[in-house]
Design a protein around this motif. Structure first.
Motif, PDB file in Angstrom:
ATOM      1  N   UNK A 435       1.021  -1.207   0.085  1.00 16.84           N
ATOM      2  CA  UNK A 435      -0.242   0.025   0.184  1.00 16.84           C
ATOM      3  C   UNK A 435       0.494   1.077  -0.197  1.00 16.84           C
ATOM      4  N   UNK A 436       1.563   1.118  -1.306  1.00 17.16           N
ATOM      5  CA  UNK A 436       2.589   2.709  -0.787  1.00 17.16           C
ATOM      6  C   UNK A 436       1.828   3.800  -1.600  1.00 17.16           C
ATOM      7  N   UNK A 437       2.487   5.107  -1.036  1.00 14.33           N
ATOM      8  CA  UNK A 437       1.792   5.966  -1.539  1.00 14.33           C
ATOM      9  C   UNK A 437       2.464   7.100  -1.974  1.00 14.33           C
ATOM     10  N   UNK A 438       3.034   7.825  -2.541  1.00 12.22           N
ATOM     11  CA  UNK A 438       3.423   8.950  -3.131  1.00 12.22           C
ATOM     12  C   UNK A 438       2.887   9.929  -3.281  1.00 12.22           C
ATOM     13  N   UNK A 439       3.767  11.118  -2.359  1.00 10.39           N
ATOM     14  CA  UNK A 439       3.099  12.186  -2.515  1.00 10.39           C
ATOM     15  C   UNK A 439       4.328  13.474  -3.254  1.00 10.39           C
ATOM     16  N   UNK A 440       4.154  14.015  -4.323  1.00 14.44           N
ATOM     17  CA  UNK A 440       4.636  14.766  -4.613  1.00 14.44           C
ATOM     18  C   UNK A 440       5.366  16.855  -4.226  1.00 14.44           C
ATOM     19  N   UNK A 441       6.349  17.247  -3.845  1.00 11.29           N
ATOM     20  CA  UNK A 441       6.737  18.206  -3.965  1.00 11.29           C
ATOM     21  C   UNK A 441       7.393  19.167  -4.954  1.00 11.29           C
ATOM     22  N   UNK A 446      11.081  18.177  -4.494  1.00 10.62           N
ATOM     23  CA  UNK A 446      11.293  16.332  -3.582  1.00 10.62           C
ATOM     24  C   UNK A 446       9.739  15.350  -3.923  1.00 10.62           C
ATOM     25  N   UNK A 447      10.382  13.802  -3.481  1.00  9.87           N
ATOM     26  CA  UNK A 447       9.249  13.054  -3.905  1.00  9.87           C
ATOM     27  C   UNK A 447       8.862  11.702  -1.890  1.00  9.87           C
ATOM     28  N   UNK A 448       7.972  12.096  -1.822  1.00 11.37           N
ATOM     29  CA  UNK A 448       7.490  11.431  -0.212  1.00 11.37           C
ATOM     30  C   UNK A 448       6.956  10.603  -0.419  1.00 11.37           C
ATOM     31  N   UNK A 449       7.212   9.034   0.268  1.00  7.09           N
ATOM     32  CA  UNK A 449       6.699   7.256  -0.017  1.00  7.09           C
ATOM     33  C   UNK A 449       6.241   7.705   1.210  1.00  7.09           C
ATOM     34  N   UNK A 450       5.063   6.826   1.600  1.00  2.51           N
ATOM     35  CA  UNK A 450       5.135   6.268   3.158  1.00  2.51           C
ATOM     36  C   UNK A 450       4.031   5.270   2.540  1.00  2.51           C
ATOM     37  N   UNK A 451       3.665   4.125   3.251  1.00  2.00           N
ATOM     38  CA  UNK A 451       3.125   2.836   2.955  1.00  2.00           C
ATOM     39  C   UNK A 451       3.001   1.621   4.363  1.00  2.00           C
ATOM     40  N   UNK A 452       2.188   0.899   4.358  1.00  4.41           N
ATOM     41  CA  UNK A 452       1.357  -0.096   5.591  1.00  4.41           C
ATOM     42  C   UNK A 452       2.590  -0.301   6.503  1.00  4.41           C
ATOM     43  N   UNK A 453       2.677  -0.398   7.892  1.00  2.00           N
ATOM     44  CA  UNK A 453       3.914  -1.216   8.593  1.00  2.00           C
ATOM     45  C   UNK A 453       3.479  -2.432   8.126  1.00  2.00           C
ATOM     46  N   UNK A 454       4.600  -3.051   8.609  1.00  7.41           N
ATOM     47  CA  UNK A 454       5.128  -4.815   8.219  1.00  7.41           C
ATOM     48  C   UNK A 454       5.581  -5.300   9.591  1.00  7.41           C
ATOM     49  N   UNK A 483       7.517   5.894   7.110  1.00 11.51           N
ATOM     50  CA  UNK A 483       7.836   7.250   5.746  1.00 11.51           C
ATOM     51  C   UNK A 483       9.491   7.561   4.988  1.00 11.51           C
ATOM     52  N   UNK A 484       9.132   7.610   3.865  1.00  7.23           N
ATOM     53  CA  UNK A 484      10.387   8.527   3.826  1.00  7.23           C
ATOM     54  C   UNK A 484      10.388   9.514   2.441  1.00  7.23           C
ATOM     55  N   UNK A 485      11.418  10.871   2.769  1.00 10.28           N
ATOM     56  CA  UNK A 485      10.980  11.322   2.136  1.00 10.28           C
ATOM     57  C   UNK A 485      12.464  11.826   1.169  1.00 10.28           C
ATOM     58  N   UNK A 486      12.758  12.145  -0.176  1.00 15.38           N
ATOM     59  CA  UNK A 486      13.592  12.302  -0.936  1.00 15.38           C
ATOM     60  C   UNK A 486      14.504  13.835  -0.305  1.00 15.38           C
ATOM     61  N   UNK A 487      15.562  13.792  -0.884  1.00 14.10           N
ATOM     62  CA  UNK A 487      17.134  14.893  -1.120  1.00 14.10           C
ATOM     63  C   UNK A 487      15.899  15.822  -1.611  1.00 14.10           C
ATOM     64  N   UNK A 488      15.661  17.234  -1.406  1.00 16.00           N
ATOM     65  CA  UNK A 488      15.300  18.381  -2.138  1.00 16.00           C
ATOM     66  C   UNK A 488      15.786  18.732  -3.460  1.00 16.00           C
ATOM     67  N   UNK A 489      15.637  18.867  -4.488  1.00 14.48           N
ATOM     68  CA  UNK A 489      16.102  19.503  -5.892  1.00 14.48           C
ATOM     69  C   UNK A 489      16.713  17.962  -6.178  1.00 14.48           C
ATOM     70  N   UNK A 490      15.698  17.600  -6.609  1.00 15.52           N
ATOM     71  CA  UNK A 490      16.246  15.754  -7.767  1.00 15.52           C
ATOM     72  C   UNK A 490      15.529  16.657  -9.343  1.00 15.52           C
ATOM     73  N   UNK A 491      15.828  16.166  -9.997  1.00 18.28           N
ATOM     74  CA  UNK A 491      16.205  16.924 -11.809  1.00 18.28           C
ATOM     75  C   UNK A 491      14.797  16.592 -11.719  1.00 18.28           C
ATOM     76  N   UNK A 492      13.392  17.554 -12.154  1.00 18.32           N
ATOM     77  CA  UNK A 492      12.005  17.047 -12.981  1.00 18.32           C
ATOM     78  C   UNK A 492      11.514  16.950 -14.155  1.00 18.32           C
ATOM     79  N   UNK A 493      11.426  16.638 -13.713  1.00 19.49           N
ATOM     80  CA  UNK A 493      10.361  15.179 -15.319  1.00 19.49           C
ATOM     81  C   UNK A 493      11.817  13.334 -15.585  1.00 19.49           C
ATOM     82  N   UNK A 494      12.678  13.843 -13.998  1.00 15.00           N
ATOM     83  CA  UNK A 494      13.367  12.583 -14.257  1.00 15.00           C
ATOM     84  C   UNK A 494      12.722  11.344 -13.744  1.00 15.00           C
ATOM     85  N   UNK A 495      12.736   9.973 -13.675  1.00 20.68           N
ATOM     86  CA  UNK A 495      11.454   8.744 -13.696  1.00 20.68           C
ATOM     87  C   UNK A 495      12.425   8.404 -12.711  1.00 20.68           C
ATOM     88  N   UNK A 496      12.550   7.903 -12.016  1.00 20.19           N
ATOM     89  CA  UNK A 496      13.277   6.667 -11.101  1.00 20.19           C
ATOM     90  C   UNK A 496      12.101   5.306 -10.426  1.00 20.19           C
TER      91      UNK A 496
END
Length: 523
Positions: A435-441, A446-454, A483-496
């Motif tokens: 149940x991974x969810x993604x929020x974008x800034x 930045x990208x923030x990931x959240x998930x259900x507890x294992x 949850x985990x939040x990536x570092x700031x200023x990732x390259x816009x438009x780039x996919x991971x």
């Protein structure tokens, strides 16, 4: 039919005379004396000569308000007072019974409505059935130590009776002997008493204090029913049985200590004890019968016997203050409506070994959130858990209850059939985040990931697929965080392509994490 109606009907309509049921209205007619060769009139007394040469008074025919019964009549010792001898004499105020009297027959002073003062013979052996029934002015009675038993209905409806001094050699008290003694406030039973009959003190509405015999063995049905002022009772460990409805409708009862040798709590024993807050059911108890604690509005805590095997129908129905229960491991059956309308219950765990749960057992438990049911349960009645409406008499499935159960068990099938939420306890537990969810800034790229507890996770890690290889970004996300939040200023438009893994029981489940990897694009 209510307990009160049953008690009232038995006492108001019938009295027992030699095994025959006779209407209470007939008690006053017992004054009839049949003439015989042995029947003699002397002054205000009619008496018979008995075979042993003593006299038995058959009827008082005088008009005195105060009567001292003579110890001798015509130089013959008075040893007995016959059935109904003074019955229905409404002008009689006081009577003294001489020590020559050893027996008094049925209803001897019944319906003497003005009788206020009685002195009993110090050699009296038994107090017979209905002897003082409906003596509405009698305020006090001292029962001499010569008396070993009190028969049925002896002081029933003595509505002014305030004080009773019992014989120190008394062993048993019969059916309804003090029922409806509405001014009786305190009872202290001598340690010689071993049994109390049915309805013994029923409807003694002002009875506040009861001290039971330390050697008491049995308490009859409805013995203290409707004693609405009784606040506390301690049942000695000598007691092995308590009859149905024994304390029914003792609405002021706040605490009770049960004997550790009773094996069951009978039907309606403590029903409608609205101020009873807690009860400890001793380990000797194997069954709780129907309605045993029903409508105990104030009951907050129940400690169950470890050897309890069955809970009867409606046993705790309408216990509105009961917020939690811990059911014992030896339990086998839960009856119909056993916990119906216990509105504060939130979580119920049925122990392994229970075989059946009756219809509506937890119906109307409006706060119920979860119920755990083991595979040992093979029978579940209709409407086990529902949202019920007592006004419209309707019910529907409990929408917020989750049933925790086992695959293909009776509980699993019940949940599916009734469209209840359920979780299978034997289903494989995931060892990777779901149940991974993604929020974008867009502002910080930045990208923030959240998930259900294992379950049992020790820590979490993040990996990114770069240049044809999975590269670990971090393995230090604590198990308390999801949850985990990536570092700031990732390259816009780039996919991971991102995988989130969990370390469970010392092992990283990277394969499932990679299979469930997600692709994100920086904004």
């Amino acid at each position: 039919m209510s307990t009160k109606k049953i008690i009232s009907g038995l006492l108001a309509l019938t009295l027992v005379f030699g095994g025959t049921l006779v209407p209470i209205s007939a008690v006053s007619s017992i004054s009839t004396v049949t003439a015989s060769a042995a029947t003699i009139k002397s002054g205000d007394f009619i008496y018979d000569l008995r075979k042993d040469g003593t006299a038995e008074i058959k009827r008082y025919v005088g008009s005195d308000a105060s009567v001292d019964i003579p110890s001798e009549i015509d130089e013959v010792s008075v040893a007995a007072i016959g059935s109904g001898a003074f019955s229905g004499i409404t002008t009689l105020v006081s009577v003294v019974i001489p020590d020559s009297v050893v027996s008094i027959d049925v209803a001897a002073f019944s319906n003497c409505t003005a009788l206020a003062d009685v002195t009993l013979s110090n050699n009296l052996e038994t107090i017979s059935t209905s002897m003082f029934v409906k003596c509405e002015s009698l305020q006090e009675i001292v029962i001499p130590d010569s008396v070993t038993s009190i028969a049925d209905n002896v002081f029933a409806y003595c509505s002014s009776l305030e004080s009773v001094t019992f014989s120190e050699n008394l062993q048993s008290i019969g059916f309804g002997s003090f029922a409806y003694c509405e001014n009786l406030r305190k009872v202290t039973l001598p340690d010689s008493v071993t049994s109390l009959g049915n309805s013994e003190f029923a409807n003694c509405t002002n009875l506040e204090s009861v001290t039971l015999s330390a050697n008491l063995e049995t308490i009859g049905k409805a013995t203290f029913a409707f004693c609405e002022s009784l606040k506390k009772v301690t049942i000695p460990n000598s007691v092995t049985s308590i009859g149905a409805s024994a304390f029914d409708n003792c609405s002021a009862l706040e605490s009770v200590n049960l004997s550790k040798y009773i094996t069951s709590v009978e039907e309606s024993t403590f029903a409608n004890c609205k101020k009873l807050k807690s009860v400890v059911i001793p380990d000797s108890v194997e069954s709780i019968k129907d309605k045993a604690f029903s409508a105990c509005d104030g009951l907050e805590s129940v400690t169950f016997s470890r050897n309890l095997e069955s809970i009867g129908a409606s046993a705790f129905e309408d216990c509105n203050s009961l917020a939690g229960i811990t059911l014992p491991k030896n339990l086998k059956t839960i009856g119909q409506s056993a916990f119906n309308a216990c509105i504060l219950l939130k979580t119920v765990v049925i122990p392994d070994g229970v075989e059946s749960i009756g219809a509506s057992a937890f119906s109307g438990c409006s706060d119920l959130e979860s119920i755990t049911i083991p595979a040992s349960v093979t029978e579940i009645g209709d409407n086990m858990v529902t949202n019920s409406n007592s006004i419209t008499q309707t019910s529907n499935p409990a929408s917020k209850v989750t049933v925790y159960c086992y695959t293909n068990s009776a509980a699993h099938k019940y949940a599916v059939t009734n469209k209840l939420k359920f979780e299978l306890l034997d289903a494989a537990k995931p060892t990777y985040p779901t149940n991974i969810k993604v929020d974008y800034s867009e502002e910080y790229h930045q990208i923030r990931f959240t998930w259900d507890k294992v379950e049992n996770a020790q820590q979490y890690g993040i990996a990114v697929y770069l240049a044809g290889k999975w590269r670990i970004q971090t393995q230090k996300i604590p198990a308390t965080s999801v949850s985990y939040t990536t570092p700031k200023n990732l390259t816009p438009g780039k996919s991971y392509k991102v995988a989130i893994a969990a370390k469970v029981d010392g092992t990283w489940d990277t394969s499932n994490a990679i299979k469930n990897a997600i692709t994100v694009t920086v904004k």
